[in-house]
Design a protein around this motif. Structure first.
Motif, PDB file in Angstrom:
ATOM      1  N   SER A  16      -0.802  77.788   3.799  1.00  0.00           N
ATOM      2  CA  SER A  16      -0.846  77.656   2.436  1.00  0.00           C
ATOM      3  C   SER A  16       0.015  76.621   1.752  1.00  0.00           C
ATOM      4  CB  SER A  16      -0.273  79.121   1.965  1.00  0.00           C
ATOM      5  OG  SER A  16       0.889  79.429   2.573  1.00  0.00           O
ATOM      6  N   LYS A  17       0.863  75.930   2.562  1.00  0.00           N
ATOM      7  CA  LYS A  17       1.787  74.921   1.929  1.00  0.00           C
ATOM      8  C   LYS A  17       2.233  73.970   3.068  1.00  0.00           C
ATOM      9  CE  LYS A  17       6.480  76.928   2.586  1.00  0.00           C
ATOM     10  NZ  LYS A  17       5.764  77.869   3.564  1.00  0.00           N
ATOM     11  N   CYS A  19       5.541  71.640   3.868  1.00  0.00           N
ATOM     12  CA  CYS A  19       7.002  71.743   3.475  1.00  0.00           C
ATOM     13  C   CYS A  19       7.772  70.661   4.183  1.00  0.00           C
ATOM     14  CB  CYS A  19       7.323  73.303   3.424  1.00  0.00           C
ATOM     15  SG  CYS A  19       9.122  73.436   3.168  1.00  0.00           S
ATOM     16  N   GLN A  38       7.309  69.974  -1.377  1.00  0.00           N
ATOM     17  CA  GLN A  38       6.401  70.658  -0.729  1.00  0.00           C
ATOM     18  C   GLN A  38       4.955  70.428  -1.522  1.00  0.00           C
ATOM     19  OE1 GLN A  38       6.672  75.039  -1.774  1.00  0.00           O
ATOM     20  NE2 GLN A  38       8.354  74.571  -3.283  1.00  0.00           N
ATOM     21  N   ALA A  39       3.914  70.811  -0.966  1.00  0.00           N
ATOM     22  CA  ALA A  39       2.501  70.634  -1.492  1.00  0.00           C
ATOM     23  C   ALA A  39       1.650  71.615  -1.112  1.00  0.00           C
ATOM     24  CB  ALA A  39       2.044  69.315  -1.165  1.00  0.00           C
ATOM     25  N   ARG A  40       0.816  71.910  -1.745  1.00  0.00           N
ATOM     26  CA  ARG A  40       0.044  72.939  -1.448  1.00  0.00           C
ATOM     27  C   ARG A  40      -0.926  72.480  -0.611  1.00  0.00           C
ATOM     28  NH1 ARG A  40      -5.583  74.667  -2.961  1.00  0.00           N
ATOM     29  NH2 ARG A  40      -5.859  72.714  -4.497  1.00  0.00           N
ATOM     30  N   SER A  41      -1.304  73.278   0.503  1.00  0.00           N
ATOM     31  CA  SER A  41      -1.769  72.919   1.902  1.00  0.00           C
ATOM     32  C   SER A  41      -3.469  73.249   1.543  1.00  0.00           C
ATOM     33  CB  SER A  41      -1.338  73.528   2.788  1.00  0.00           C
ATOM     34  OG  SER A  41      -2.156  73.106   4.100  1.00  0.00           O
ATOM     35  N   ARG A  42      -4.187  71.934   1.761  1.00  0.00           N
ATOM     36  CA  ARG A  42      -5.620  72.346   1.316  1.00  0.00           C
ATOM     37  C   ARG A  42      -6.585  71.922   2.643  1.00  0.00           C
ATOM     38  NH1 ARG A  42      -6.567  67.587  -2.704  1.00  0.00           N
ATOM     39  NH2 ARG A  42      -5.005  66.551  -1.225  1.00  0.00           N
ATOM     40  N   ASP A  58      -1.717  65.566   1.812  1.00  0.00           N
ATOM     41  CA  ASP A  58      -0.770  66.597   1.282  1.00  0.00           C
ATOM     42  C   ASP A  58       0.572  66.413   1.729  1.00  0.00           C
ATOM     43  OD1 ASP A  58      -2.647  67.951  -0.030  1.00  0.00           O
ATOM     44  OD2 ASP A  58      -3.466  69.383   1.469  1.00  0.00           O
ATOM     45  N   ALA A  62       4.409  65.901  -0.137  1.00  0.00           N
ATOM     46  CA  ALA A  62       5.580  66.831   0.223  1.00  0.00           C
ATOM     47  C   ALA A  62       6.813  65.738   0.747  1.00  0.00           C
ATOM     48  CB  ALA A  62       5.270  67.573   1.285  1.00  0.00           C
ATOM     49  N   GLU A 368       9.810  81.613   2.779  1.00  0.00           N
ATOM     50  CA  GLU A 368       8.994  80.917   2.949  1.00  0.00           C
ATOM     51  C   GLU A 368       9.572  79.395   3.652  1.00  0.00           C
ATOM     52  OE1 GLU A 368       8.749  80.870  -1.495  1.00  0.00           O
ATOM     53  OE2 GLU A 368       9.554  81.858  -0.134  1.00  0.00           O
TER      54      GLU A 368
END
Length: 407
Positions: A16-17, A19, A38-42, A58, A62, A368
């Motif tokens: 989901s992320k 980090c 952090q960045a949203r994980s795609r 991503d 981060a 998290e």
């Protein structure tokens, strides 16, 4: 700007992320967290890379954010890994003492450790961690260092964590493609436990359960050593999928409902209550029954905890967990999850908090970020060992092939 040699970076490529956490070791050897990105994980599914180019983008986001916050240039990382291919088990090595006086030497110890590592794994598998537990000399157990003792046979118990070589290579290749060195790879569950457990908790016995987006890792400590590791390829995303199917809403709305109204158990006041999701322009899209929503969530979380509880019961470990259950990962934020864990395990449960680390409170207090902080802590331990003559050789032997280095 920090001294580059004092900077340690932990990188978690989660479902989901993404980090990145930056730590700095000061002159006294204390670890201080100075940056977080952090960045949203795609492009990650169940903890493993499914779209390398998207994941690289991503990770870059981060890393840049972490560099800006820490005011430092990131050149290398300690990389966390997980996935359904990773397994852990304990193994015993045996070595006869052949010297005339039966005195156990350092060479005997090195040989018995090699024997414990010489396990029959599939050719495509790679040993991530070989964690020494304790030695035995002529059947006497609990020995920390047998060198200098007399005996005919020395044994060692080790916990071995291994995974598929090619699947471990995938995140390494993506990170190296960004002109970053990978200092070492670490199983995410071990990193989380390293960040959260005090020496007292490790001695008393505790299980750390990290509920991420696509996986749940767990690690058991007792008597100050790692006793068990494991992972389940189920996490918070599966709860969202369950809600989308059970409530007949889009996945994005299911995620929204989980975050805003979710809980690990149905409460007495939930009966007859409805909650709504909003459309993009603020209009009410749909109302769903709160009791139904929380029932769906509780069933999935119960399943995760019950699978772990059954495995620990089969390994006869539950009775040794006197410090209880420590929860982390994004899933640890779900309301009522501590009470659910206490009901399933019949042990006290706590939200994990980092220990023996200073710095950014915004990172240290968030469950998290436990894995990435633990990766930094792992790196700080490795730096302390650099003064030892055997450190560089040991690290090359352990990670050289996987990281593409020459021994």
């Amino acid at each position: 700007m920090f001294d580059p040699d004092s900077i340690i970076v932990g990188l978690e490529i989660g479902t989901s992320k993404i980090c990145a956490v930056v730590g700095e070791v000061n002159a006294s050897g204390a670890l201080n967290i100075v940056g977080l990105g952090q960045a949203r994980s795609r492009g990650v599914r169940k903890g493993e890379i499914a779209d390398a180019s998207t994941v690289a983008e991503d990770i870059r986001g981060a890393i840049v954010e972490a560099e800006q916050m820490a005011d430092a240039e990131i050149r290398s990382v300690y990389l966390g890994v997980t996935g359904g291919h990773i397994r852990g088990f304990s193994n015993r090595g045996v070595h006869p003492v052949i010297s005339a006086d039966r005195e156990i030497t350092r060479e005997d110890v090195e040989d018995v450790i090699k024997n414990a590592k010489a396990i029959n794994l599939p050719a495509e598998n790679y040993v991530l961690h070989a964690i020494r537990q304790h030695f035995l000399v002529d059947g006497q157990d609990g020995i920390i260092d047998p060198v200098g003792m007399l005996g005919a046979r020395v044994e060692v118990d080790m916990h071995v964590v291994h995974g598929n070589f090619n699947r471990l290579q995938n995140p390494i290749r993506v990170v190296k493609g960004l002109q970053l060195e990978v200092e070492a790879i670490v199983f995410n569950g071990l990193a989380s436990a390293l960040a959260l457990l005090s020496n007292e908790q490790k001695e008393l016995g505790a299980v750390v359960i990290d509920i991420g987006g696509g996986t749940t890792e767990y690690v058991v400590y007792n008597g100050g050593i790692v006793k068990h590791t494991g992972m389940i390829a189920v996490g918070g995303d599966h709860i969202s999928n369950d809600l989308a199917y059970g409530l007949r809403v889009p996945l994005s709305k299911a995620e929204e409902l989980k975050i805003q109204h979710g809980a690990a158990a149905v409460q007495d006041g939930d009966k007859g209550q409805d909650v709504g999701t909003s459309a993009e322009f603020g209009a009410l899209l749909k109302t769903v029954n709160l009791q139904h929503l929380r029932r769906i969530m509780s069933l999935r979380l119960e399943e995760i905890f019950e699978l772990i509880e059954q495995e620990l019961a089969e390994a006869n470990l539950l009775e040794f967990l006197r410090a209880g259950v420590v929860l982390c990962g994004g899933g640890a934020r779900i309301a009522g999850i501590q009470q659910l864990a206490e009901r399933i395990f019949h042990l006290p449960a706590f939200l994990g908090k980092t220990c023996s680390i200073a710095g950014l409170k915004s990172a240290l207090d968030q469950p998290e970020f436990a894995t990435a902080i633990g990766l930094v802590k792992f790196g700080s331990f490795q730096q302390k060992k650099k003064s030892g003559s055997s450190f560089s050789r040991t690290l090359r032997e352990t990670f050289g092939t996987l990281l593409g280095r020459r021994n």
